[in-house]
Design a protein around this motif. Structure first.
Motif, PDB file in Angstrom:
ATOM      1  N   CYS A   1       0.805  -1.228   0.000  1.00 15.80           N
ATOM      2  CA  CYS A   1       0.000   0.000   0.000  1.00 15.80           C
ATOM      3  C   CYS A   1       0.833   1.270   0.000  1.00 15.80           C
ATOM      4  CB  CYS A   1      -0.945   0.008   1.199  1.00 15.80           C
ATOM      5  SG  CYS A   1      -0.093  -0.055   2.795  1.00 15.80           S
ATOM      6  N   ASN A   2       2.131   1.181   0.368  1.00 18.30           N
ATOM      7  CA  ASN A   2       2.980   2.363   0.409  1.00 18.30           C
ATOM      8  C   ASN A   2       3.826   2.533  -0.850  1.00 18.30           C
ATOM      9  OD1 ASN A   2       2.700   3.738   3.061  1.00 18.30           O
ATOM     10  ND2 ASN A   2       3.170   1.702   3.838  1.00 18.30           N
ATOM     11  N   LEU A   3       3.685   1.604  -1.794  1.00 22.07           N
ATOM     12  CA  LEU A   3       4.590   1.599  -2.941  1.00 22.07           C
ATOM     13  C   LEU A   3       4.477   2.897  -3.751  1.00 22.07           C
ATOM     14  CD1 LEU A   3       6.642  -0.469  -3.998  1.00 22.07           C
ATOM     15  CD2 LEU A   3       4.949  -1.138  -5.704  1.00 22.07           C
ATOM     16  N   GLN A   4       5.637   3.539  -3.957  1.00 21.42           N
ATOM     17  CA  GLN A   4       5.712   4.764  -4.755  1.00 21.42           C
ATOM     18  C   GLN A   4       6.355   4.507  -6.115  1.00 21.42           C
ATOM     19  OE1 GLN A   4       8.165   7.109  -2.132  1.00 21.42           O
ATOM     20  NE2 GLN A   4       6.404   8.063  -1.124  1.00 21.42           N
TER      21      GLN A   4
ATOM     22  N   LYS B   1      -2.417   3.358  -4.337  1.00 24.04           N
ATOM     23  CA  LYS B   1      -2.815   4.767  -4.452  1.00 24.04           C
ATOM     24  C   LYS B   1      -1.647   5.745  -4.309  1.00 24.04           C
ATOM     25  CE  LYS B   1      -4.188   5.287   0.411  1.00 24.04           C
ATOM     26  NZ  LYS B   1      -5.271   5.733   1.303  1.00 24.04           N
ATOM     27  N   HIS B   2      -0.504   5.297  -3.799  1.00 18.76           N
ATOM     28  CA  HIS B   2       0.666   6.175  -3.670  1.00 18.76           C
ATOM     29  C   HIS B   2       1.650   6.015  -4.821  1.00 18.76           C
ATOM     30  CE1 HIS B   2      -0.598   7.522   0.235  1.00 18.76           C
ATOM     31  NE2 HIS B   2      -0.526   6.309   0.764  1.00 18.76           N
ATOM     32  N   LEU B   3       1.350   5.145  -5.784  1.00 20.19           N
ATOM     33  CA  LEU B   3       2.299   4.883  -6.866  1.00 20.19           C
ATOM     34  C   LEU B   3       2.519   6.136  -7.706  1.00 20.19           C
ATOM     35  CD1 LEU B   3       3.943   2.456  -7.920  1.00 20.19           C
ATOM     36  CD2 LEU B   3       2.158   2.152  -9.653  1.00 20.19           C
ATOM     37  N   ARG B   4       3.807   6.504  -7.865  1.00 20.23           N
ATOM     38  CA  ARG B   4       4.171   7.716  -8.600  1.00 20.23           C
ATOM     39  C   ARG B   4       4.990   7.402  -9.851  1.00 20.23           C
ATOM     40  NH1 ARG B   4       3.609  12.331  -5.567  1.00 20.23           N
ATOM     41  NH2 ARG B   4       5.137  13.418  -6.872  1.00 20.23           N
ATOM     42  N   HIS B   5       5.734   6.294  -9.823  1.00 17.74           N
ATOM     43  CA  HIS B   5       6.619   5.964 -10.945  1.00 17.74           C
ATOM     44  C   HIS B   5       6.426   4.503 -11.325  1.00 17.74           C
ATOM     45  CE1 HIS B   5       9.091   9.686 -10.882  1.00 17.74           C
ATOM     46  NE2 HIS B   5       8.654   9.715  -9.638  1.00 17.74           N
ATOM     47  N   LEU B   6       6.098   4.283 -12.593  1.00 21.95           N
ATOM     48  CA  LEU B   6       5.893   2.938 -13.109  1.00 21.95           C
ATOM     49  C   LEU B   6       6.664   2.814 -14.419  1.00 21.95           C
ATOM     50  CD1 LEU B   6       4.494   0.174 -13.060  1.00 21.95           C
ATOM     51  CD2 LEU B   6       2.496   1.249 -14.132  1.00 21.95           C
ATOM     52  N   ASP B   7       7.640   1.915 -14.437  1.00 24.10           N
ATOM     53  CA  ASP B   7       8.484   1.720 -15.619  1.00 24.10           C
ATOM     54  C   ASP B   7       8.184   0.360 -16.227  1.00 24.10           C
ATOM     55  OD1 ASP B   7      10.375   1.628 -17.582  1.00 24.10           O
ATOM     56  OD2 ASP B   7      12.121   1.770 -16.252  1.00 24.10           O
ATOM     57  N   LEU B   8       7.632   0.362 -17.439  1.00 26.13           N
ATOM     58  CA  LEU B   8       7.316  -0.869 -18.171  1.00 26.13           C
ATOM     59  C   LEU B   8       8.106  -0.951 -19.468  1.00 26.13           C
ATOM     60  CD1 LEU B   8       3.439  -0.758 -17.670  1.00 26.13           C
ATOM     61  CD2 LEU B   8       5.062  -2.191 -16.432  1.00 26.13           C
ATOM     62  N   SER B   9       9.200  -0.222 -19.559  1.00 23.66           N
ATOM     63  CA  SER B   9      10.004  -0.208 -20.782  1.00 23.66           C
ATOM     64  C   SER B   9      10.539  -1.598 -21.103  1.00 23.66           C
ATOM     65  CB  SER B   9      11.193   0.751 -20.623  1.00 23.66           C
ATOM     66  OG  SER B   9      10.754   2.042 -20.289  1.00 23.66           O
ATOM     67  N   ARG B  10      10.605  -1.885 -22.406  1.00 26.98           N
ATOM     68  CA  ARG B  10      11.182  -3.139 -22.894  1.00 26.98           C
ATOM     69  C   ARG B  10      10.459  -4.375 -22.360  1.00 26.98           C
ATOM     70  NH1 ARG B  10      15.475   0.478 -22.585  1.00 26.98           N
ATOM     71  NH2 ARG B  10      16.719   0.575 -24.496  1.00 26.98           N
ATOM     72  N   THR B  11       9.153  -4.266 -22.133  1.00 27.89           N
ATOM     73  CA  THR B  11       8.319  -5.424 -21.828  1.00 27.89           C
ATOM     74  C   THR B  11       7.489  -5.735 -23.076  1.00 27.89           C
ATOM     75  OG1 THR B  11       6.500  -4.075 -20.981  1.00 27.89           O
ATOM     76  CG2 THR B  11       8.186  -4.744 -19.405  1.00 27.89           C
ATOM     77  N   ILE B  12       6.630  -6.752 -22.989  1.00 23.28           N
ATOM     78  CA  ILE B  12       5.757  -7.068 -24.126  1.00 23.28           C
ATOM     79  C   ILE B  12       4.293  -6.863 -23.753  1.00 23.28           C
ATOM     80  CG2 ILE B  12       7.370  -8.633 -25.259  1.00 23.28           C
ATOM     81  CD1 ILE B  12       5.891 -10.979 -23.984  1.00 23.28           C
ATOM     82  N   ILE B  13       4.067  -5.945 -22.809  1.00 24.08           N
ATOM     83  CA  ILE B  13       2.697  -5.619 -22.422  1.00 24.08           C
ATOM     84  C   ILE B  13       1.958  -4.988 -23.611  1.00 24.08           C
ATOM     85  CG2 ILE B  13       1.380  -3.951 -21.046  1.00 24.08           C
ATOM     86  CD1 ILE B  13       3.095  -4.617 -18.702  1.00 24.08           C
ATOM     87  N   GLU B  14       0.747  -5.442 -23.856  1.00 25.50           N
ATOM     88  CA  GLU B  14      -0.041  -4.936 -24.982  1.00 25.50           C
ATOM     89  C   GLU B  14      -1.074  -3.906 -24.560  1.00 25.50           C
ATOM     90  OE1 GLU B  14      -1.710  -8.240 -27.022  1.00 25.50           O
ATOM     91  OE2 GLU B  14       0.219  -9.008 -27.711  1.00 25.50           O
ATOM     92  N   LYS B  15      -1.527  -3.985 -23.315  1.00 22.97           N
ATOM     93  CA  LYS B  15      -2.563  -3.063 -22.862  1.00 22.97           C
ATOM     94  C   LYS B  15      -2.488  -2.915 -21.358  1.00 22.97           C
ATOM     95  CE  LYS B  15      -7.560  -2.280 -22.959  1.00 22.97           C
ATOM     96  NZ  LYS B  15      -8.891  -2.808 -23.364  1.00 22.97           N
ATOM     97  N   LEU B  16      -2.739  -1.713 -20.892  1.00 23.05           N
ATOM     98  CA  LEU B  16      -2.794  -1.470 -19.455  1.00 23.05           C
ATOM     99  C   LEU B  16      -4.205  -1.742 -18.949  1.00 23.05           C
ATOM    100  CD1 LEU B  16      -0.790   1.878 -19.228  1.00 23.05           C
ATOM    101  CD2 LEU B  16       0.041  -0.426 -18.723  1.00 23.05           C
TER     102      LEU B  16
END
Length: 703
Positions: free
Chosen positions: A634-637, A658-673
């Motif tokens: 719950c504290n993840l930023q 709810k505290h997430l500020r930075h999310l890095d998905l570079s160089r993955t194969i995610i197609e949709k959030l």
């Protein structure tokens, strides 16, 4: 003594944050809801205030009084214990709030079961507060026996720099002749010693005299110099205390190719064959910077593949040791001398007056020259104090620096340059904490500014300011420390600290912050709060086992790859569950040997770390998905998943961070959030670089 030092101002700044947290609404509401005795926290706060009043006096006296140093150690541990408990209470309060917000949803049954688990409760709150209070009371009662006075010597600090003077790498003083001598050596076709193709010149001198700076100037300027046959390959290799030939060969290979060797190569001769082939008949220039531990045999082994290069290849070595210079050099070492008195003054004036003519500040010149004299011709010390005094024009403040008895105390009691200690001493409290935290990095480690700021955020080292994001606050802190010469820039946007500055950071952080590339006792490894593991240097499984038993660790950074760590965490990822205090975790990079079951087990173990704010799982090649239990953090930023090349999706539960500020998905194969990404109202940065199959998600509202 350096390893025993505790900065009182560091603790004072920590107490400011702790007091705010203890008085926060979530903590007080949680205590009321559980019908706990709120007077316990008030009693705790009273003892903390009593200790705080004598911290300034204790910080100064610890330099000469071992009993005061031990008192500060005990106080530091008690403050850390209080922080951990209050943060647990705050996190439990937020989890309870999150549970209420999720009630009525299809996951309600899961949530109720989840909160029945013992790992998401704060055990024995009243008992732990009483224990911390008793320890603090015992510690505070000893202050009178030690003769600690309230108030003591107030730490002065100079105003924030308006702008750091820009310095070109080639803009150095008193080194023109040295530079020309090195360039002449590089342009010569002569090869000294018994080697037929490669010649080596050592630059020798004491710490802080400017060896690395001179090597950087020559390295950067060589292409502009009139040389008939320029070097086809250039590489800078930071050696420092490393002496393992395999590790150093790997570092050279990576510096030349800008990539790691094949993971299947585990034998030295295999790696050296590849390096020799890369260098075959090519003319190179290498700099081996800051060499400490290479003896004749290791150097003979290390240079073997270099002999395949073309005639005229050159190596510059920087070292403090004349013995190492004799072992490695094919020509006599070039010994750097202290700067002349006038060159010292010119260097100081450049930083202190921002290139303003000294006639414009005549009142300060007499004081400044006396300060420069105390620096004894060392450029690092001169630059440090010039940066310190850059924004101060009061003769009285300059006199404080000149007459500060730290000049004598530091020189007598430690190996830290007095000028560096003074630069730290006059820092504002919030910058002292951020600088001391950087002792977690090994010597000569190159770090990125953005990641360091995120780590500061995770450890609550940034003070919120009106109309500024935490990231902007961190940028300001970083700029201040850089302008005061605590950090310096490197290639490719990375920064580092001079090894003497790194010594200073270790000096003030003491036992609370360690790097595991050295041999530490079992006691130290179990009680430290901030720890980095250099995967390239740690091969001792026993040491890794001891680290796993640390129950109070707050930061765990694994830097580089270690096969020993791979094998350990394949078998024991559940040991992370016991590290309940972790706030920052960066680990397991490039684990191509991991299989999916091990990754799942690892991620499940992390889901129990409810204080975690920073999680870096980049370049875990075997990770295909994130478990739904991610919402329990719950504290993840900060969540860094860049380079997880098999990651195909995020769970819907990510919307609960709810505290997430930075999310890095570079160089993955995610197609949709997932749609729930729109619930992340504090999201500041979303990286999708090089995500080839990503379908642009059209959000329904502007963020």
């Amino acid at each position: 003594m350096a390893g025993l030092m505790v900065a009182g101002s560091f603790l004072s700044a920590a107490l400011n944050v702790l007091f705010d947290r203890m008085a926060s609404k979530p903590v007080l509401d949680f205590l009321r809801s559980k019908k706990l005795n709120q007077n316990l926290l008030r009693k705790l706060e009273i003892e903390l205030w009593s200790a705080r009043r004598v911290l300034n006096d204790a910080e100064k006296k610890q330099l000469t009084d071992p009993a005061v140093r031990e008192w500060l150690h005990q106080l530091r541990d008690a403050i850390y214990d209080a922080e951990d408990l209050v943060y647990e209470i705050n996190s439990e309060a937020e989890l309870s709030e999150l549970e209420a917000g999720r009630s009525g949803s299809h996951t309600l049954f899961q949530v109720q079961n989840f909160f029945s688990s013992s790992k998401f409760t704060v055990p024995n709150i009243e008992e732990r507060v009483e224990e911390i209070h008793s320890m603090l009371k015992y510690i505070v009662e000893k202050k009178d026996v030690l003769g600690l006075r309230e108030g003591g010597l107030e730490t002065r600090h100079f105003p924030r720099l308006s702008e750091a003077p820009l310095v070109n790498d080639s803009d150095i003083y008193g080194r023109d002749a040295d530079k020309e001598a090195i360039l002449k050596f590089l342009s010569s076709e002569e090869v000294g010693g018994g080697d037929k193709k490669v010649s080596v010149i050592p630059i020798v001198g004491m710490g802080g005299i400017g060896k690395t700076t001179l090597a950087q100037v020559v390295y950067n300027d060589i292409d502009c110099h009139d040389i008939n046959k320029p070097f086809g390959i250039k590489a800078w290799i930071t050696v420092s205390e490393e002496s393992d030939v395999f590790v150093l060969t790997k570092i050279i290979y990576e510096a030349v190719t800008m990539k790691s060797p094949d993971s299947c190569i585990k034998q030295l001769f295999q790696l050296q064959l590849q390096l020799a082939e890369l260098l075959r008949n090519k003319k190179f220039l290498f700099v081996f910077d800051d060499v400490w531990n290479l003896n004749y045999q290791r150097w003979s082994d290390l240079k073997r593949p270099l002999q395949s290069a073309a005639h005229g290849s050159k190596i510059i070595v920087t070292t403090r040791s004349t013995e190492i210079a004799s072992v490695m050099g094919s020509v006599p070492g070039h010994e750097l001398q202290m700067l002349s008195e006038e060159d010292c003054w010119r260097l100081f004036a450049k930083y202190a007056f921002d290139n303003v003519e000294a006639s414009g500040v005549q009142e300060l010149e007499a004081i400044g020259r006396q300060i420069v004299e105390k620096c004894k011709g060392l450029p690092l010390a001169i630059k440090s104090l010039g940066c310190l005094l850059h924004s101060e024009r009061s003769p009285q403040e300059w006199e404080y620096v000149l007459k500060n008895d730290i000049w004598d105390l530091s020189e007598r009691e430690s190996n830290i340059l007095p000028a560096l200690w003074l630069s730290y001493y006059y820092l504002p409290l919030h910058l002292k904490r951020c600088f001391a935290y950087c002792s977690i990095f090994p010597k000569d480690y190159e770090f990125r500014k953005a990641k360091l700021i995120l780590l500061w955020m995770a450890e609550d080292l940034l003070q919120p300011q009106k109309n500024k994001t935490l990231e902007e606050v961190g940028e300001g802190y970083f700029k201040d420390l850089t302008s005061r010469s605590f950090f310096h820039g490197e290639r490719n946007g990375r920064f580092s600290m001079h090894d003497l500055t790194n010594d200073l950071a270790n000096f003030v952080s003491g036992e609370s912050c360690l790097t595991s590339d050295a041999n530490y006792s079992e006691r130290l490894l179990r009680k430290t709060r901030y720890l980095s593991i250099d995967g390239n240097k740690v091969h001792d499984m026993q040491q890794i086992e001891e680290i796993s038993k640390n129950k109070v660790l707050r930061t765990l950074l694994v830097l580089g790859k270690s096969y020993a760590l791979d094998e350990h965490y394949k078998k024991y990822p559940e040991q992370l569950q016991s590290m309940r205090c972790l706030r920052a975790l960066s680990a397991f990079k490039n684990l191509s040997t991991y299989e999916e079951p091990h990754i799942t087990k690892l991620l499940d173990s992390i889901s129990g770390l409810k204080l975690l704010r920073y999680l870096d799982l980049s370049y875990n090649y075997g990770m295909k998905e994130i478990p739904d239990a991610i919402w329990t953090l719950c504290n993840l930023q900060t969540l860094l998943l860049g380079g997880c090349s098999e990651l195909i999706a995020l769970p819907n539960s990510i919307g609960n961070l709810k505290h997430l500020r930075h999310l890095d998905l570079s160089r993955t194969i995610i197609e949709k959030l997932p749609d729930t990404i729109c619930d992340l109202h504090e999201l500041h940065t979303l990286k999708l670089n090089f995500v080839k199959n990503f379908l642009v998600y059209q959000a329904t509202s502007q963020r």
